[in-house]
Design a protein around this motif. Structure first.
Motif, PDB file in Angstrom:
ATOM      1  N   GLU A  75       1.155  -1.390   0.252  1.00  0.00           N
ATOM      2  CA  GLU A  75       0.030  -0.138   0.080  1.00  0.00           C
ATOM      3  C   GLU A  75       0.572   1.341  -0.229  1.00  0.00           C
ATOM      4  OE1 GLU A  75      -2.576   0.313   2.913  1.00  0.00           O
ATOM      5  OE2 GLU A  75      -3.399   2.332   2.163  1.00  0.00           O
ATOM      6  N   ARG A  79       0.345   4.437  -2.800  1.00  0.00           N
ATOM      7  CA  ARG A  79       0.248   5.242  -2.278  1.00  0.00           C
ATOM      8  C   ARG A  79       1.628   6.246  -3.084  1.00  0.00           C
ATOM      9  NH1 ARG A  79      -4.667   5.549  -1.070  1.00  0.00           N
ATOM     10  NH2 ARG A  79      -5.120   3.669   0.510  1.00  0.00           N
ATOM     11  N   TRP A 258      -9.399   9.977 -11.815  1.00  0.00           N
ATOM     12  CA  TRP A 258      -8.011   9.159 -11.800  1.00  0.00           C
ATOM     13  C   TRP A 258      -6.277  10.180 -12.997  1.00  0.00           C
ATOM     14  CZ3 TRP A 258      -6.209   5.220  -7.976  1.00  0.00           C
ATOM     15  CH2 TRP A 258      -7.060   4.853  -7.515  1.00  0.00           C
TER      16      TRP A 258
ATOM     17  N   SER B  15     -10.291   5.054   2.445  1.00  0.00           N
ATOM     18  CA  SER B  15      -8.514   4.658   3.345  1.00  0.00           C
ATOM     19  C   SER B  15      -7.493   4.889   2.962  1.00  0.00           C
ATOM     20  CB  SER B  15      -8.870   2.791   3.456  1.00  0.00           C
ATOM     21  OG  SER B  15      -8.776   2.721   1.466  1.00  0.00           O
ATOM     22  N   GLY B  16      -6.704   5.082   3.687  1.00  0.00           N
ATOM     23  CA  GLY B  16      -5.633   5.918   3.365  1.00  0.00           C
ATOM     24  C   GLY B  16      -5.469   7.900   3.512  1.00  0.00           C
ATOM     25  N   ILE B  18      -4.663   9.411   1.049  1.00  0.00           N
ATOM     26  CA  ILE B  18      -4.667  10.357  -0.062  1.00  0.00           C
ATOM     27  C   ILE B  18      -6.938  10.579  -0.820  1.00  0.00           C
ATOM     28  CG2 ILE B  18      -4.269  10.435  -2.290  1.00  0.00           C
ATOM     29  CD1 ILE B  18      -1.341   9.573  -1.726  1.00  0.00           C
ATOM     30  N   VAL B  20      -8.072   7.683  -1.231  1.00  0.00           N
ATOM     31  CA  VAL B  20      -8.134   6.166  -2.809  1.00  0.00           C
ATOM     32  C   VAL B  20      -8.525   5.028  -2.432  1.00  0.00           C
ATOM     33  CG1 VAL B  20      -7.532   5.860  -5.231  1.00  0.00           C
ATOM     34  CG2 VAL B  20      -7.199   7.909  -4.546  1.00  0.00           C
ATOM     35  N   PRO B  21      -9.444   4.693  -2.155  1.00  0.00           N
ATOM     36  CA  PRO B  21      -9.711   3.165  -2.105  1.00  0.00           C
ATOM     37  C   PRO B  21      -8.062   2.635  -2.334  1.00  0.00           C
ATOM     38  CG  PRO B  21     -11.789   4.025  -3.382  1.00  0.00           C
ATOM     39  CD  PRO B  21     -10.737   4.768  -3.479  1.00  0.00           C
TER      40      PRO B  21
END
Lengths: 267, 75
Positions: A75, A79, A258, B15-16, B18, B20-21
């Protein structure tokens, strides 16, 4: 293993994205994949790459295998990667590269990326002023069988009424039929949503639906799609999603905007 | 004073840091993007897990670019 005190082999070049031009200040403050090394720009002729020097021993395939099996580490990497890519694309189109695109040196990176310059230019043209929006559709939870399910009277216990076996079979068949209908309805909704959104989008792609976990309360995922949408239409897109949510009764999740990750590999 | 609704107003998982899932993020950063014969490109799911490109191996044979991996990777 032969250790070299300090040489090019100790460093590898990690590439995040490629753009036409970029202000170095945009990415300079980001941590990237490894703290302590600046995220910098690598000139590639008419293009510029967003790169970072990383310690090679942290980015061998063994290290990646380990990383992929550690959800937290994965993760963090995903990220960090996305953070740099998003920053690079904030002021103009940038082509994202997948996670873990590594070269042995800046020279190798330049050599490989410059060879693809035509492709990069074509992609940049395509995704300029576009963003990607992810859409996931979950079929509404099956409605409880209304009236179809006759509760067997407690008094019938132990003394099956004539035809009880047949009734049981019919009930079972009805259940199966309803399940099939529900599934088909879900797929129909998915098609309807996809068709409507694709009309508004410049391009559309289906991703693999995520598998259903028992803990999910949302019902099963019937559509995991992603759309390349022009900037000036993103409002319309959100609007249409809302309308579809109302019309179909399905739960529709939208994510974005995105960097167009999903629309850069087809050119 | 109704403000413009934004997509992340939906009750989806946030979540997290940022917002973003992660699952959506992985859908993208792992499986998509322009693949340029990298010296190392990893991918999961139905794509090979780790691929060290032939280019890298060929160039790493020369002393110009010593291989950082003692056994030359999985190939």
């Amino acid at each position: 293993m032969t250790q070299r005190a300090s040489g090019p082999a100790d460093r590898a070049t990690y590439v995040f994205a490629v753009a036409r031009t970029l202000d170095p200040a945009v990415v300079a403050d980001l941590d990237g994949m490894t703290a302590g090394e600046p995220v910098r720009l690598l000139p590639l002729g008419s293009l510029v790459g967003v790169v970072q020097s990383v310690p090679a021993h942290d980015f061998t395939d063994d290290a990646w295998q380990q990383r992929l099996s550690d959800p937290q580490d994965l993760e963090r990497c995903a990220r960090s990667h996305n953070e740099v890519v998003s920053a690079s694309a904030a002021h103009g189109p940038a082509v994202p590269l997948p996670l873990a695109t590594l070269y042995l040196s800046d020279a190798r990176a330049r050599q490989a990326l410059e060879a693809e310059a035509d492709r990069f230019h074509a992609v940049l043209k395509r995704i300029a002023h576009h963003a990607e929006w992810g859409v996931k559709v979950y079929s509404p939870p099956a409605s409880p069988p209304a009236g179809a399910h006759r509760p067997a009277a407690a008094a019938d216990r132990g003394r099956p009424a004539p035809g009880a076996g047949l009734a049981y079979l019919e009930r079972k068949r009805g259940l199966q039929l309803r399940r099939e209908q529900h599934h088909e309805q879900g797929l129909r909704i998915a098609e309807e949503v996809d068709a409507a959104l694709a009309k508004l989008a410049t391009a559309a792609r289906r991703l693999r639906p995520h598998s259903h976990r028992p803990s999910d309360t949302q019902g099963s995922q019937v559509l995991n799609a992603t759309y390349l949408v022009a900037e000036q239409r993103s409002h319309e897109f959100a609007e249409l999603t809302r309308a579809l949510r109302g019309r179909t009764g399905a739960s529709i999740e939208i994510s974005g905007p995105w960097v167009p990750y999903s629309f850069v590999s087809e050119v | 004073m109704t403000r413009e609704p934004v997509p992340w107003d939906t009750p989806g998982p946030l979540s997290g840091p940022i917002g973003v899932p992660l699952v959506d993020l992985l859908d993208r950063v792992l499986a998509t993007g322009v693949v340029v014969s990298g010296d190392l490109v990893i991918a999961i799911a139905d794509v090979p897990l780790v691929r060290v490109s032939l280019h890298a191996l060929l160039s790493s044979v020369s002393e110009r670019v010593p291989a950082p991996w003692p056994d030359g990777g999985p190939l």
